[in-house]
Design a protein around this motif. Structure first.
Motif, PDB file in Angstrom:
ATOM      1  N   UNK A  23     101.484 -22.412  48.509  1.00 45.68           N
ATOM      2  CA  UNK A  23     102.164 -23.667  48.188  1.00 45.68           C
ATOM      3  C   UNK A  23     103.021 -24.122  49.357  1.00 45.68           C
ATOM      4  N   UNK A  24     103.546 -25.353  49.241  1.00 42.77           N
ATOM      5  CA  UNK A  24     104.439 -25.878  50.269  1.00 42.77           C
ATOM      6  C   UNK A  24     103.800 -25.913  51.638  1.00 42.77           C
ATOM      7  N   UNK A  25     104.541 -25.423  52.616  1.00 42.39           N
ATOM      8  CA  UNK A  25     104.107 -25.466  54.014  1.00 42.39           C
ATOM      9  C   UNK A  25     102.882 -24.593  54.268  1.00 42.39           C
ATOM     10  N   UNK A  26     102.705 -23.519  53.484  1.00 40.44           N
ATOM     11  CA  UNK A  26     101.543 -22.639  53.671  1.00 40.44           C
ATOM     12  C   UNK A  26     100.233 -23.393  53.488  1.00 40.44           C
ATOM     13  N   UNK A  27     100.220 -24.382  52.597  1.00 47.51           N
ATOM     14  CA  UNK A  27      98.986 -25.095  52.274  1.00 47.51           C
ATOM     15  C   UNK A  27      98.503 -25.991  53.398  1.00 47.51           C
ATOM     16  N   UNK A  28      99.377 -26.354  54.333  1.00 46.67           N
ATOM     17  CA  UNK A  28      98.997 -27.283  55.399  1.00 46.67           C
ATOM     18  C   UNK A  28      98.989 -26.619  56.777  1.00 46.67           C
ATOM     19  N   UNK A  29      99.245 -25.326  56.820  1.00 47.65           N
ATOM     20  CA  UNK A  29      99.148 -24.607  58.093  1.00 47.65           C
ATOM     21  C   UNK A  29      97.704 -24.206  58.352  1.00 47.65           C
ATOM     22  N   UNK A  30      97.289 -24.030  59.618  1.00 49.51           N
ATOM     23  CA  UNK A  30      95.939 -23.518  59.882  1.00 49.51           C
ATOM     24  C   UNK A  30      95.730 -22.179  59.176  1.00 49.51           C
ATOM     25  N   UNK A  31      94.591 -22.010  58.555  1.00 48.65           N
ATOM     26  CA  UNK A  31      94.304 -20.783  57.806  1.00 48.65           C
ATOM     27  C   UNK A  31      94.424 -19.560  58.714  1.00 48.65           C
ATOM     28  N   UNK A  71      94.363 -26.909  52.416  1.00 45.96           N
ATOM     29  CA  UNK A  71      94.097 -28.172  51.720  1.00 45.96           C
ATOM     30  C   UNK A  71      92.833 -28.823  52.266  1.00 45.96           C
ATOM     31  N   UNK A  72      92.703 -28.879  53.595  1.00 49.11           N
ATOM     32  CA  UNK A  72      91.507 -29.467  54.214  1.00 49.11           C
ATOM     33  C   UNK A  72      90.260 -28.682  53.854  1.00 49.11           C
ATOM     34  N   UNK A  73      90.405 -27.364  53.789  1.00 43.45           N
ATOM     35  CA  UNK A  73      89.258 -26.509  53.480  1.00 43.45           C
ATOM     36  C   UNK A  73      88.698 -26.848  52.101  1.00 43.45           C
ATOM     37  N   UNK A  74      89.578 -26.977  51.097  1.00 40.12           N
ATOM     38  CA  UNK A  74      89.114 -27.325  49.752  1.00 40.12           C
ATOM     39  C   UNK A  74      88.557 -28.740  49.707  1.00 40.12           C
ATOM     40  N   UNK A  75      89.194 -29.647  50.454  1.00 39.04           N
ATOM     41  CA  UNK A  75      88.731 -31.042  50.456  1.00 39.04           C
ATOM     42  C   UNK A  75      87.312 -31.154  51.023  1.00 39.04           C
TER      43      UNK A  75
END
Length: 692
Positions: A583-591, A558-562
């Motif tokens: 989606x879900x938790x995957x989107x906010x974990x470190x890449x 999410x941060x990466x796209x932002x």
């Protein structure tokens, strides 16, 4: 509030001394390590469920764990009450404290039972629980020690396995000569996520196993646990692991391959040392006999023929495979070995592995490769491993048939249950039918509990349309020359063109210039001579084979796209990622904590955010699971815009591409007969070169 011991005695009055001492020992000794009730339940919940003998459901066990957790959060005086254990027989405290945290079975006899009492808990489960707890404590200590240094601390994989005294005795006595690999009743986790639980893995020597499953379920982690011997493998079995991403170094290719044969290297090193001792007069008189043994061993393994076995290529993956195949390990672990390899190299590797004498465990997304190489398929899903005989196509047929049978059995039993329940409900209060009702109730209780088919969710990918009516030319190279060094032309008089309906695949050997041509088409590299023409409204989306290098691994998706596309809401970024399965938790974990396939999906989400009308994709299927590759092919076919891609995946090429360009001899040739013709050309070359 009651102490932990009081809670356990109240809720489990029949709890035996061994388990009571074990659980209270964990709560007292590790209470400070439990950051949530989830962690406490993971440590002792399974054991409490077993001793409850089905009198308490998951909700009740959860509530008890919550009470225990709350008690541990009180002051130190109350927490210490958890250690007040009353037994009918003495305990040798030294045996407990000295062995605390030890996962061996030797710890358990130190905890004595009441007279005449037998333990209700499987000792192997106790060992596994201890191993998980110790791994968690070790990781937390490591995290705490790194907190002051600043960088993101990623989750790590861990494994726990119940020990077998029989195997331990055989190993220590040297009687275990089998090269079969049997790993029974083991768990694998990645951070807090359980990947495998109570799994068994049996690899018969000489067979070739393909390991398949969705991205992120733990295929790569399992291979790493085996390679690092976090899961027990007999010490006489040699293991070599070729990973997805192979790091390069400065070691010359031939030397790095020869050094991989550790037996040969150690014998030659010892031979040099002994010769030096004899020459200097420092010998003890036994060197000559040992030298004779070494020479005999070197002759036995044909050490003098080692250079002839080397077959390095131009890429790191080829070199890694050369090392592995040269060393001839008893167990060869390959993680996506076809990544970065050209079609010619894949065909050669398929042919070579078909003659491999020892055991192979390979993770691959390439259906054709698995059909050519695998004698068995292992399916990782739902935290377990299922074994299938035969190649991948046979696995698909048997799996589908199993699922159909399982669903039919479930539906038939549901109908049978409903039929019985109708009878019970109808005559429940009929005194004349009381005995029949009781009989039906007992019959219901005895029926095995079948579960509906656990269908994996369908993978969907959709590229936003960017189609507009453009007047030609759309994208074109005309009489282009290109070189990095004037003495070596990469391309000479290259002329190619594509439009918004193109579906073109570029093939050719590694180093033939495929990626270079893509960069010229995109305008990243300028021709030395000739003209590149692109329509002024053309928007190109590019997927690099080294796409991970373009991602900031220390932040979330999410941060990466932002950061890349500011000005949108978090919901919009999440929706974009969700379109590619993040989606879900995957989107906010470190890449960095995502699997290889999940990182690829993040790269797709980033690439498509600006809605390009033309895609240039360099090895887009690397790291993706088969279901995602199928979804990617469907998405590209529906996309209203142009596509040029480099790929080695035969099935993917056949699903998507209408044209095939062969990159060789400093130019590009269009193959009219498509992939079939190209494959026939390569096979004919192999025959001429003596490989087939």
């Amino acid at each position: 509030m009651a102490s932990c011991a009081d809670i356990l005695r109240s809720e489990f009055p029949d709890l035996d001394g061994e388990l009571f001492a074990y659980v209270t020992g964990i709560l007292h000794g590790s209470g400070a390590d439990f950051e949530s009730v989830d962690e406490l339940e993971e440590a002792v919940g399974e054991l409490l469920r077993e001793v409850s003998q089905d009198t308490k459901d998951d909700g009740a066990i959860r509530e008890i764990c919550q009470r225990l957790f709350n008690t541990l959060q009180l002051d130190e005086g109350q927490a210490q009450r958890c250690s007040q254990v009353l037994l009918d027989a003495p305990i040798q405290l030294s045996q407990i404290t000295d062995g605390y945290g030890d996962t061996s079975a030797d710890l358990l006899p130190g905890l004595l039972l009441k007279r005449g009492q037998t333990s209700m808990v499987n000792a192997k489960k106790l060992e596994k629980a201890e191993a998980r707890l110790k791994a968690k404590q070790d990781k937390r200590l490591e995290r705490d020690s790194l907190k002051s240094s600043g960088p993101v601390v990623l989750e790590e994989a861990s494994a726990s396995q119940a020990s077998s005294k029989k195997e331990t005795r055989m190993e220590s006595s040297g009687k275990n000569k089998s090269y079969d690999v049997r790993i029974e009743n083991f768990d694998v986790s990645f951070g807090e996520r359980v990947l495998l639980t109570g799994a068994d893995l049996n690899l018969a020597f000489g067979r070739r196993y393909g390991l398949v499953g969705r991205n992120g379920l733990g295929k790569t982690t399992l291979l790493k646990m085996i390679a690092s011997q976090s899961l027990r493998i007999p010490s006489h079995i040699s293991i070599l692991h070729v990973e997805q991403e192979v790091a390069g170094d400065e070691t010359p290719a031939l030397q790095s391959v020869l050094e991989c044969d550790t037996t040969r290297e150690s014998l030659l090193r010892e031979e040099r040392d002994l010769t030096a001792k004899i020459s200097s007069g420092r010998g003890e008189g036994t060197e000559g006999a040992r030298l004779s043994e070494i020479y005999a061993k070197l002759e036995e393994i044909e050490a003098d023929k080692a250079p002839a076995r080397e077959f390095s290529g131009g890429w790191r993956m080829r070199l890694a495979l050369a090392r592995a195949l040269f060393a001839r390990p008893d167990l060869l672990l390959l993680d996506e070995p076809t990544n970065m390899l050209d079609v010619r190299a894949i065909l050669w590797l398929e042919s070579y592995l078909q003659t491999w004498q020892s055991t192979i465990l390979v993770v691959s997304h390439d259906r054709n490769f698995l059909n050519a190489v695998a004698t068995d398929i292992i399916h990782l899903h739902s935290q377990r491993l299922d074994m299938y005989r035969g190649d991948f196509e046979n696995f698909m047929k048997i799996k589908e048939e199993r699922l159909k049978n399982q669903q039919r059995e479930y539906e038939a039993q549901q109908q049978y249950r409903e039929h019985i329940q109708v009878f019970i409900d109808r005559f429940r209060y009929n005194a004349n039918r009381a005995s029949q009702v009781q009989s039906k109730l007992k019959l219901l209780e005895k029926l095995p509990v079948l579960k509906p088919v656990d269908k994996e969710s369908e993978v969907t990918i959709r590229f936003p349309d960017g189609f507009e009516k453009f007047s030609p030319p759309i994208l074109q190279l005309d009489e282009v020359d290109f070189y990095y060094e004037p003495s070596h032309y990469i391309f000479h008089s290259l002329s190619v063109s594509a439009d918004l309906e193109s579906r073109i695949c570029v093939v050719g050997e590694n180093g033939a210039g495929k990626s270079t041509m893509l960069k010229i088409l995109m305008g990243e590299l300028a021709p030395v001579r000739g003209i590149r023409h692109a329509h002024r409204n053309l928007k190109i989306g590019y997927f690099s084979q080294h796409h991970v290098d373009q991602l900031d691994l220390n932040i979330s998706a999410v941060e990466l796209l932002a950061r890349k596309f500011p000005g949108k809401t978090e919901e919009e970024y999440r929706h974009q990622l969700g379109s590619y399965g993040i989606s879900g938790e995957l989107a906010v974990r470190p890449v960095a904590s995502l699997s290889g396939g999940q990182k690829s999906r993040v790269a797709f989400a980033q690439m498509t955010m600006p809605c390009p009308n033309f895609y240039i994709l360099d090895e887009p299927t690397n790291h993706l699971d088969m279901e995602t590759i199928e979804a990617l092919a469907k998405a590209l076919n529906k996309f209203r815009g142009g596509v040029i891609l480099v790929s080695h995946d035969e099935r993917f090429i056949r699903l998507v591409c209408q044209e095939l360009w062969v990159c060789e001899n400093a130019t590009v040739t269009r193959i009219e007969g498509g992939f079939d013709q190209y494959r026939d050309i390569l096979k004919e070359q192999f025959r001429k070169e003596g490989f087939l």
